[in-house]
Design an enzyme around this catalytic site. Structure first.
Site, PDB file in Angstrom:
ATOM      1  N   ASP A  40       0.850  -1.189   0.000  1.00  0.00           N
ATOM      2  CA  ASP A  40       0.000   0.000   0.000  1.00  0.00           C
ATOM      3  C   ASP A  40       0.886   1.240   0.000  1.00  0.00           C
ATOM      4  O   ASP A  40       1.905   1.281   0.695  1.00  0.00           O
ATOM      5  CB  ASP A  40      -0.895   0.035   1.244  1.00  0.00           C
ATOM      6  CG  ASP A  40      -2.066  -0.923   1.132  1.00  0.00           C
ATOM      7  OD1 ASP A  40      -2.269  -1.481   0.042  1.00  0.00           O
ATOM      8  OD2 ASP A  40      -2.768  -1.112   2.135  1.00  0.00           O
TER       9      ASP A  40
ATOM     10  N   ARG B 179      -2.816  -1.952  -8.007  1.00  0.00           N
ATOM     11  CA  ARG B 179      -4.129  -1.475  -7.571  1.00  0.00           C
ATOM     12  C   ARG B 179      -4.174   0.032  -7.822  1.00  0.00           C
ATOM     13  O   ARG B 179      -3.278   0.769  -7.404  1.00  0.00           O
ATOM     14  CB  ARG B 179      -4.349  -1.750  -6.084  1.00  0.00           C
ATOM     15  CG  ARG B 179      -5.706  -1.221  -5.580  1.00  0.00           C
ATOM     16  CD  ARG B 179      -5.748  -1.124  -4.065  1.00  0.00           C
ATOM     17  NE  ARG B 179      -5.522  -2.422  -3.458  1.00  0.00           N
ATOM     18  CZ  ARG B 179      -4.894  -2.583  -2.303  1.00  0.00           C
ATOM     19  NH1 ARG B 179      -4.416  -1.558  -1.634  1.00  0.00           N
ATOM     20  NH2 ARG B 179      -4.735  -3.796  -1.797  1.00  0.00           N
TER      21      ARG B 179
END
Length: 315
Positions: free
Chosen positions: A123, A171
């Site tokens: 992330d 992502r």
């Protein structure tokens, strides 16, 4: 964003959050509870990316504990044959303590996941941690190929970054941190426009694309774009947060699209949840009926009223 960093509220949330309904958006406080939540998703044809909640760690002991917890999650995925992978934040593993220390923690995690053929997603956090995080990815990519990362559409440089990492599983998100005007788009229309642009680029040129959105307009656009450009469903997936738009999650999975739910678990849920609301205030509507009861509305109302009165008294 301000409330997400309030230590008093964070402490209170750890004590009372799940009793007040946070279990609707957090998949348990421990690995066992998380596993049961993921099993239910898998039964409905939905995979999971699992986030052991926590970030911005400044003590080596805490970072080591987080590493061991994530290693435990990897073992649980393997043992229970879950359709799941890992999402992690470098600051939870020591990026703010020492770069080399963080790198070794992440290397141990990626190596264990590689052994079990489990994907690790890095992330991305605020701008100050962006380049060090990419440096770690570059370093570990020399040894392992089971890792990918996140592209945040609100950054001006996101197009440049996505081209550099087009051979990775990515992502694509809009972005959840408050960034200055000289670094990031501030207007929603500009962010949305760049978000679609990045999605289309990676669908056409990338390895695998995870489209993280609750917006059905974006989802419909992606469906049409994929059909028009003969992009197979095996090359992309839709992602949503655990507890958000559950009916739409199930619908997309039943339609045959790859679907992955972002599954956070642990006690340190408050900052994560508040940033999701700051990122997109409409998210309040998505969880209100699931989280709020008459009792919780009363308690939240009292807390909000006290906060507002306190602010007014200082003026």
């Amino acid at each position: 964003m301000m409330l997400s960093q309030n230590k008093v509220l964070n402490s209170g949330a750890k004590r009372w959050g799940l009793k007040l309904g946070a279990q609707s958006v957090v998949a348990g406080t421990n690995i066992e509870e998380m596993v049961e939540s993921v099993k239910k998703l898998n039964e409905n044809g939905i995979s999971a990316t699992i986030d052991n909640l926590g970030e911005f760690v400044f003590e080596k002991k805490e970072a080591t504990e987080a590493m061991n917890q994530i290693l435990g999650v990897i073992e649980a995925i393997h043992k229970n044959n879950l359709d799941a992978h890992i999402s992690l934040k470098p600051t939870q593993l020591g990026l703010d303590i020492e770069y080399g220390f963080c790198l070794e923690n992440l290397r141990e995690i990626v190596a264990k996941a590689y052994e079990y053929n489990i994907f690790i997603n890095f992330d991305m956090e605020d701008y100050g941690h962006l380049q060090p995080s990419f440096d770690i990815i570059d370093e570990l990519s020399k040894e392992y190929d089971n890792l990918g990362t996140v592209i945040q559409a609100y950054f001006y440089q996101s197009e440049e970054i996505i081209k550099k990492y087009e051979n990775y599983r990515l992502r694509i998100v809009k972005g959840a941190y408050k960034e200055p005007e000289n670094l990031a788009y501030q207007d929603k229309k500009d962010i949305d426009r760049n978000y679609i642009k990045l999605i289309e680029y990676h669908l056409l040129n990338g390895k695998f694309t995870s489209i993280a959105t609750h917006d059905h307009h974006v989802i419909d656009h992606v469906k049409n774009f994929a059909k028009k450009n003969n992009i197979p469903q095996e090359k992309f997936e839709f992602q949503m947060l655990y507890g958000f738009r559950k009916d739409l999650q199930l619908k997309l999975a039943k339609e045959g699209y790859n679907f992955c739910t972002y599954v956070p678990f642990g006690n340190d849920w408050y900052g994560y949840f508040m940033r999701r609301l700051a990122e997109r205030p409409q998210n309040l509507n998505l969880v209100a009926k699931q989280v709020f009861s008459k009792k919780t509305n009363t308690l939240i109302g009292i807390g909000a009223g006290a906060f507002i009165l306190g602010r007014l008294s200082k003026k």
